[in-house]
Design a protein around this motif. Structure first.
Motif, PDB file in Angstrom:
ATOM      1  N   UNK A   1       0.831  -1.206   0.000  1.00 21.49           N
ATOM      2  CA  UNK A   1       0.000   0.000   0.000  1.00 21.49           C
ATOM      3  C   UNK A   1       0.865   1.255   0.000  1.00 21.49           C
ATOM      4  N   UNK A   2       2.091   1.120  -0.470  1.00 25.63           N
ATOM      5  CA  UNK A   2       3.029   2.240  -0.460  1.00 25.63           C
ATOM      6  C   UNK A   2       2.498   3.428  -1.250  1.00 25.63           C
ATOM      7  N   UNK A   3       1.970   3.177  -2.441  1.00 24.14           N
ATOM      8  CA  UNK A   3       1.467   4.283  -3.267  1.00 24.14           C
ATOM      9  C   UNK A   3       0.264   4.955  -2.617  1.00 24.14           C
ATOM     10  N   UNK A   4      -0.602   4.164  -2.004  1.00 26.15           N
ATOM     11  CA  UNK A   4      -1.774   4.726  -1.326  1.00 26.15           C
ATOM     12  C   UNK A   4      -1.335   5.584  -0.139  1.00 26.15           C
ATOM     13  N   UNK A   5      -0.346   5.118   0.614  1.00 28.42           N
ATOM     14  CA  UNK A   5       0.130   5.855   1.787  1.00 28.42           C
ATOM     15  C   UNK A   5       0.773   7.173   1.377  1.00 28.42           C
TER      16      UNK A   5
ATOM     17  N   UNK B   1      -1.988  16.368  15.991  1.00 32.56           N
ATOM     18  CA  UNK B   1      -0.547  16.220  15.871  1.00 32.56           C
ATOM     19  C   UNK B   1      -0.125  14.762  15.957  1.00 32.56           C
ATOM     20  N   UNK B   2      -0.806  13.986  16.792  1.00 37.72           N
ATOM     21  CA  UNK B   2      -0.495  12.562  16.908  1.00 37.72           C
ATOM     22  C   UNK B   2      -0.842  11.830  15.614  1.00 37.72           C
ATOM     23  N   UNK B   3      -1.959  12.199  14.991  1.00 36.65           N
ATOM     24  CA  UNK B   3      -2.341  11.574  13.720  1.00 36.65           C
ATOM     25  C   UNK B   3      -1.368  11.981  12.615  1.00 36.65           C
ATOM     26  N   UNK B   4      -0.950  13.240  12.610  1.00 35.17           N
ATOM     27  CA  UNK B   4       0.057  13.682  11.638  1.00 35.17           C
ATOM     28  C   UNK B   4       1.355  12.909  11.804  1.00 35.17           C
ATOM     29  N   UNK B   5       1.694  12.587  13.038  1.00 32.54           N
ATOM     30  CA  UNK B   5       2.898  11.811  13.304  1.00 32.54           C
ATOM     31  C   UNK B   5       2.807  10.433  12.668  1.00 32.54           C
ATOM     32  N   UNK B   6       1.601   9.848  12.674  1.00 35.07           N
ATOM     33  CA  UNK B   6       1.412   8.537  12.055  1.00 35.07           C
ATOM     34  C   UNK B   6       1.568   8.626  10.538  1.00 35.07           C
ATOM     35  N   UNK B   7       1.183   9.769   9.951  1.00 34.64           N
ATOM     36  CA  UNK B   7       1.381   9.960   8.512  1.00 34.64           C
ATOM     37  C   UNK B   7       2.862   9.949   8.181  1.00 34.64           C
ATOM     38  N   UNK B   8       3.640  10.711   8.933  1.00 34.18           N
ATOM     39  CA  UNK B   8       5.086  10.777   8.683  1.00 34.18           C
ATOM     40  C   UNK B   8       5.742   9.425   8.903  1.00 34.18           C
ATOM     41  N   UNK B   9       5.324   8.743   9.948  1.00 35.77           N
ATOM     42  CA  UNK B   9       5.904   7.431  10.249  1.00 35.77           C
ATOM     43  C   UNK B   9       5.614   6.438   9.139  1.00 35.77           C
TER      44      UNK B   9
ATOM     45  N   UNK C   1       4.878   7.007   5.986  1.00 41.80           N
ATOM     46  CA  UNK C   1       5.522   7.356   4.723  1.00 41.80           C
ATOM     47  C   UNK C   1       7.027   7.143   4.759  1.00 41.80           C
ATOM     48  N   UNK C   2       7.606   7.075   5.953  1.00 43.02           N
ATOM     49  CA  UNK C   2       9.032   6.779   6.076  1.00 43.02           C
ATOM     50  C   UNK C   2       9.309   5.291   5.904  1.00 43.02           C
ATOM     51  N   UNK C   3       8.301   4.464   6.216  1.00 45.27           N
ATOM     52  CA  UNK C   3       8.453   3.017   6.108  1.00 45.27           C
ATOM     53  C   UNK C   3       7.998   2.543   4.730  1.00 45.27           C
TER      54      UNK C   3
END
Length: 237
Positions: free
Chosen positions: A74-78, A133-141, A143-145
Motif C-alpha cells: 500500500x506504499x502508493x496509497x500511503x 498532531x499525533x495523527x500527523x505523526x502517524x502519517x510521517x511514520x 511514509x518513512x516506512x
C-alpha cells in the motif's frame, strides 16, 4: 467469502466480495469457470489476472511471486496521505475523520502495528490539537516506512514443523477504559494470518475482565480460522 468444491469434495476455489468488487482465487479451471459465469450473469468490468506485475485492487497493489504466494503493498496509497495543516485548514474535525478513515483501511490490510494507536484515536469525539498532531505523526511514520506483506504457501518446510498442519498460536491483550480496547493476533506456525484491535462490545469493570473478554474473543477467532484453514472441505478431509 464463498468456497467452491469439486465432485470429490476438495476445495478448488474461493470467492470474496467487497461492495461491488470481486476477487476469485483457486485452480485455473475453477477460476475460469467462475469468471465466465459472472460475465454471463452480471455486467462486470474487465477481469484482470494477477501476475508478476503489480495489480491494483481496492487501493492495494498485489503481485504473484515467482517462488509461490503473493505480495501486497500500500506504499502508493500511503504516499497520497496529507497531514492536517493546523495553520490553514479550517474544518479540523472533518479533516481528522477523513484522514482517520484512510488509516483504518491501511491498518486492516497492511499495518497491524498501527492498530492500537489508530483505534484509540477513532474513539475521540472532539479532536484536540494534540490528537491532530499525533495523527500527523502517524502519517510521517507510515511514509518513512516501505514494506510489504508476503503470503507464502504454507508447508511443513515453511513453518518449520514436521506435521502437515502447523499449530495456531493466538495472542490477546486488552487496554481497560471506557470503552476497553481488545487486540487479537493469530499466527499459523510463524505466519501472522489475522489481527484486530477494536472496542469491546461489552462493558468491563476491570483490567482482568477486559483481558478475559479478549481471551474469549481470541479463542473464538482461532477456532474459526482452524476450521476454515485446517479443515477446508465439507467432509473434513
Amino acid at each position: 467469502m464463498y468456497m467452491t468444491y469439486n465432485e470429490e469434495g476438495n476445495l478448488c476455489g474461493i470467492i470474496t466480495t467487497h461492495v461491488d468488487d470481486i476477487l476469485v482465487a483457486g485452480l485455473p479451471s475453477s477460476v475460469i469457470k467462475v469468471c465466465d459465469g459472472l460475465q454471463t450473469l452480471l455486467k462486470v468490468g474487465k477481469i484482470v489476472q494477477i501476475g508478476s506485475s503489480w495489480t491494483k485492487f481496492l487501493g492495494v497493489h498485489i503481485r504473484k511471486l515467482d517462488y509461490g504466494g503473493f505480495e501486497l503493498s500500500q506504499t502508493q496509497y500511503i504516499r497520497t496521505l496529507n497531514e492536517i495543516d493546523l495553520a490553514t485548514d479550517d474544518d479540523f474535525e472533518y479533516m481528522f475523520r477523513a484522514l482517520l478513515g484512510k488509516f483504518m483501511w491501511i491498518v486492516s490490510n497492511r499495518s497491524p502495528d498501527l492498530a492500537f494507536q489508530i483505534g484509540s484515536l477513532s474513539q475521540v469525539s472532539k479532536p484536540t490539537t494534540s490528537d491532530i498532531r499525533l495523527l500527523n505523526k502517524q502519517v510521517r511514520r507510515s511514509q518513512m516506512e516501505s514494506f510489504t506483506l508476503k503470503f507464502l504457501p504454507v508447508s511443513s518446510e515453511s513453518v518449520g514443523v514436521e506435521h502437515e498442519f502447523p499449530d495456531l498460536h493466538v495472542f490477546t491483550d486488552a487496554a481497560f477504559g471506557n470503552p476497553s480496547r481488545l487486540a487479537v493476533y493469530v499466527f499459523w506456525g510463524q505466519f501472522l494470518v489475522y489481527w484486530s484491535s477494536r472496542c469491546s462490545r461489552r462493558v468491563t469493570k476491570s483490567t482482568l475482565s477486559s483481558q478475559t473478554y479478549a481471551l474469549v474473543e481470541g479463542v473464538d477467532i482461532g477456532q474459526y480460522i482452524k476450521i476454515v484453514a485446517v479443515i477446508p472441505t465439507p467432509g473434513g478431509k
